[in-house]
Enzyme design. Structure first.
Site, PDB file in Angstrom:
ATOM      1  N   HIS A   1       7.329  -3.660   1.481  1.00  0.00           N
ATOM      2  CA  HIS A   1       6.041  -3.031   1.793  1.00  0.00           C
ATOM      3  C   HIS A   1       6.118  -2.500   3.224  1.00  0.00           C
ATOM      4  CE1 HIS A   1       1.712  -2.971   2.801  1.00  0.00           C
ATOM      5  NE2 HIS A   1       1.479  -2.968   1.515  1.00  0.00           N
TER       6      HIS A   1
ATOM      7  N   ASP B   1       7.918 -12.277   3.479  1.00  0.00           N
ATOM      8  CA  ASP B   1       6.624 -11.647   3.274  1.00  0.00           C
ATOM      9  C   ASP B   1       6.108 -12.184   1.937  1.00  0.00           C
ATOM     10  OD1 ASP B   1       4.543 -10.093   2.464  1.00  0.00           O
ATOM     11  OD2 ASP B   1       5.563  -8.168   2.733  1.00  0.00           O
TER      12      ASP B   1
ATOM     13  N   GLN C   1       2.709 -11.409  -2.204  1.00  0.00           N
ATOM     14  CA  GLN C   1       2.640 -11.514  -3.665  1.00  0.00           C
ATOM     15  C   GLN C   1       3.199 -12.856  -4.133  1.00  0.00           C
ATOM     16  OE1 GLN C   1       1.075  -9.121  -5.303  1.00  0.00           O
ATOM     17  NE2 GLN C   1       1.008  -7.632  -3.635  1.00  0.00           N
TER      18      GLN C   1
ATOM     19  N   LYS D   1      -5.398 -11.742  -1.504  1.00  0.00           N
ATOM     20  CA  LYS D   1      -4.661 -11.621  -2.778  1.00  0.00           C
ATOM     21  C   LYS D   1      -4.636 -12.961  -3.509  1.00  0.00           C
ATOM     22  CE  LYS D   1      -1.728  -8.162  -0.703  1.00  0.00           C
ATOM     23  NZ  LYS D   1      -1.977  -6.831  -1.234  1.00  0.00           N
TER      24      LYS D   1
ATOM     25  N   CYS E   1       2.403   1.716  -0.523  1.00  0.00           N
ATOM     26  CA  CYS E   1       2.943   1.338   0.791  1.00  0.00           C
ATOM     27  C   CYS E   1       4.406   0.918   0.677  1.00  0.00           C
ATOM     28  CB  CYS E   1       2.121   0.226   1.441  1.00  0.00           C
ATOM     29  SG  CYS E   1       0.440   0.722   1.797  1.00  0.00           S
TER      30      CYS E   1
HETATM   31  N1  7TS Z   1       3.397  -7.244   1.803  1.00  0.00           N
HETATM   32  C1  7TS Z   1       3.270  -7.107   0.487  1.00  0.00           C
HETATM   33  C2  7TS Z   1       4.410  -7.482  -0.418  1.00  0.00           C
HETATM   34  C3  7TS Z   1       2.072  -6.611  -0.039  1.00  0.00           C
HETATM   35  O1  7TS Z   1       1.940  -6.490  -1.348  1.00  0.00           O
HETATM   36  C4  7TS Z   1       1.032  -6.241   0.847  1.00  0.00           C
HETATM   37  C5  7TS Z   1      -0.238  -5.613   0.355  1.00  0.00           C
HETATM   38  C6  7TS Z   1       1.218  -6.455   2.223  1.00  0.00           C
HETATM   39  C7  7TS Z   1       2.418  -6.938   2.669  1.00  0.00           C
HETATM   40  C8  7TS Z   1       0.140  -6.173   3.236  1.00  0.00           C
HETATM   41  O2  7TS Z   1      -0.912  -7.067   3.050  1.00  0.00           O
HETATM   42  P1  7TS Z   1      -2.260  -6.925   3.939  1.00  0.00           P
HETATM   43  O3  7TS Z   1      -3.195  -7.888   3.281  1.00  0.00           O
HETATM   44  O4  7TS Z   1      -1.910  -7.321   5.322  1.00  0.00           O
HETATM   45  O5  7TS Z   1      -2.678  -5.503   3.801  1.00  0.00           O
HETATM   46  N2  7TS Z   1      -0.083  -4.900  -0.841  1.00  0.00           N
HETATM   47  C9  7TS Z   1      -0.939  -4.017  -1.379  1.00  0.00           C
HETATM   48  C10 7TS Z   1      -0.714  -3.387  -2.581  1.00  0.00           C
HETATM   49  O6  7TS Z   1       0.263  -3.588  -3.309  1.00  0.00           O
HETATM   50  N3  7TS Z   1      -1.716  -2.532  -2.836  1.00  0.00           N
HETATM   51  O7  7TS Z   1      -2.590  -2.604  -1.819  1.00  0.00           O
HETATM   52  C11 7TS Z   1      -2.112  -3.527  -0.911  1.00  0.00           C
END
Ligand code: 7TS
Length: 417
Positions: A134, A211, A214, A237, A375
């Protein structure tokens, strides 16, 4: 017992209707159709227990933390710190000193890059990423490269979405300082072999950052069993609120790292001649923290741990298997990401239809999927597509919703191609 009966008896019982009843939003309609929410990889919906914990915190117990000597500030502080203990237990960290609250995974990774990276990664040192990361686990390292002259190496991703351990072995070497990888791909659902990658990183004297955005949702996480050095995730999430995330790191690393931001709460003493820092984890929590968000995350963790997690996982695997089979029968539809044992996230493209148009048409049927590069622009390039549509499944989704997705996709195909 027949083989089919044995298979059934080994699948843990799971009452999806009871789960759905816990999520108020799932009862609503959009465009006059029942909501079919298939975008939980972007952000999960919230159970009533989380919503009520947030309301209760603001209604009954709210004050700033760590400062007032009065009753409400004490109860607020106790609730905030209790959430930290819930996170500690949830990921099996050894101490709450290792749990830093951030506003999300993105901030957690930026914290590591800015603090650990600037202090310990120098020109010519190497950071190993994969092609499926990501942007949150790419851009902070690009910024660090600009600042320090370090080198980024990228482990390739195969056409089915797998990442070979031999390719990690080939990319990790004596110059590697950090391996930073997703636990689970948000686009492909691929689950990376974290423990084996950690062993490779440590054998080379490097640290490993996971990271876990997920991964934290997909299955129980034990940071000590994974033997990682840093683990980052977002609350939203994991059925928790937005505005809260977690950075877990080994205490010795956090001790050695300089503060990321300066301000209230993170100091021991302040003088114009120089400042000293508060003990962990306060050293990394400058300013008024996301108090109620942390309490909400604690409630989400309580909710998740109250479920039979094997049963949840089996349910999500069933949804994915069914969706994969059904989507595979739609002419012109191609699945992106088919790694064995993957998590319940399915990207796809359709000949002659842009993913954004697909998502818009699906929306008219009440079906929420995400469309775009998710992303993960470098991964789109690897897969040879500008964008995908993505359905992601959570514990509250049903086989009927998969059917609704397939029906809406067949309609979209007629309209768009
Ligand atoms: N890393 C992964 C693997 C992610 O899926 C996401 C967000 C992030 C980092 C960033 O997370 P945040 O909460 O700091 O924004 N993924 C997604 C997605 O798949 N669609 O919208 C956000």
């Amino acid at each position: 017992m027949t083989a089919a009966a044995r298979r059934l008896s080994s699948v843990p019982a799971f009452d999806v209707d009871a789960i759905r009843a816990d999520f108020p939003i799932l009862a609503r309609q959009v465009h006059g159709k029942p909501l079919v929410y298939l975008d939980s990889a972007a952000s999960a919906q919230k159970p009533r227990a989380v919503i009520e914990a947030i309301t209760r915190a603001y209604t009954d117990d709210y004050a700033n933390v760590h400062r007032g000597a009065y009753y409400l500030s004490e109860t607020s502080t106790v609730a905030y710190e209790a959430a930290r203990e819930k996170v500690r237990a949830f990921i099996n960290a050894s101490s709450t000193a290792e749990i830093v609250f951030t506003k999300g995974a993105t901030e957690a990774i930026n914290l590591i890059a800015a603090s650990y990276g600037r202090a310990f990664i120098k020109a010519g040192d190497e950071i190993v990423l994969t092609a499926l990361e990501h942007h949150s686990n790419i851009v902070p390292w690009d910024l660090l490269r600009t600042a320090t002259g370090c080198v980024i190496r990228v482990v390739p991703v195969a056409a089915d979405g797998t990442v070979a351990l031999s390719d990690f072995a080939a990319s990790i070497g004596p110059r590697t300082k950090l391996v930073a990888v997703a636990h689970v791909s948000n686009v492909l659902g691929t689950i990376l072999p974290i423990r084996a990658i950690a062993d490779l990183a440590h054998a080379a004297g490097a640290k490993i950052l996971i990271d876990g955005c997920q991964g934290i949702v997909h299955a129980p996480v034990d940071v000590r069993a994974l033997d990682c050095d840093f683990y980052a995730f977002s609350g939203h999430k994991l059925y928790g609120p937005t505005g809260i995330g977690v950075l877990w790191a080994r205490e010795a690393l956090l001790d050695a790292m300089p503060p990321y931001q300066g301000g209230g709460d993170m100091i021991e003493t302040v003088a114009f001649s120089g400042c000293t820092w508060a003990p962990l984890p306060a050293k990394f929590e400058a300013g008024t923290p996301p108090i109620v968000q942390a309490i909400g995350l604690g409630a989400a963790i309580d909710y998740v741990t109250a479920q039979d997690r094997d049963a949840v996982r089996a349910h999500e695997e069933r949804l994915l298997a069914y969706a994969t089979a059904q989507l595979g029968q739609i002419p012109g539809l191609r699945l992106i990401g088919t790694a064995p044992g993957k998590a319940a996230v399915q990207s796809f493209v359709m000949d002659g239809a842009h993913p954004h148009d697909i998502a818009t048409v699906l929306d008219r049927s009440g079906v929420c999927v995400r469309a775009g590069h998710h992303c993960a622009q470098p991964l789109m390039e690897v897969m040879g597509v500008p964008a995908t549509a993505r359905a992601s499944f959570a514990m509250y989704n049903t086989i009927t919703e998969v059917d609704a997705l397939v029906t809406a996709l067949i309609k979209a195909r007629e309209l768009l191609t």
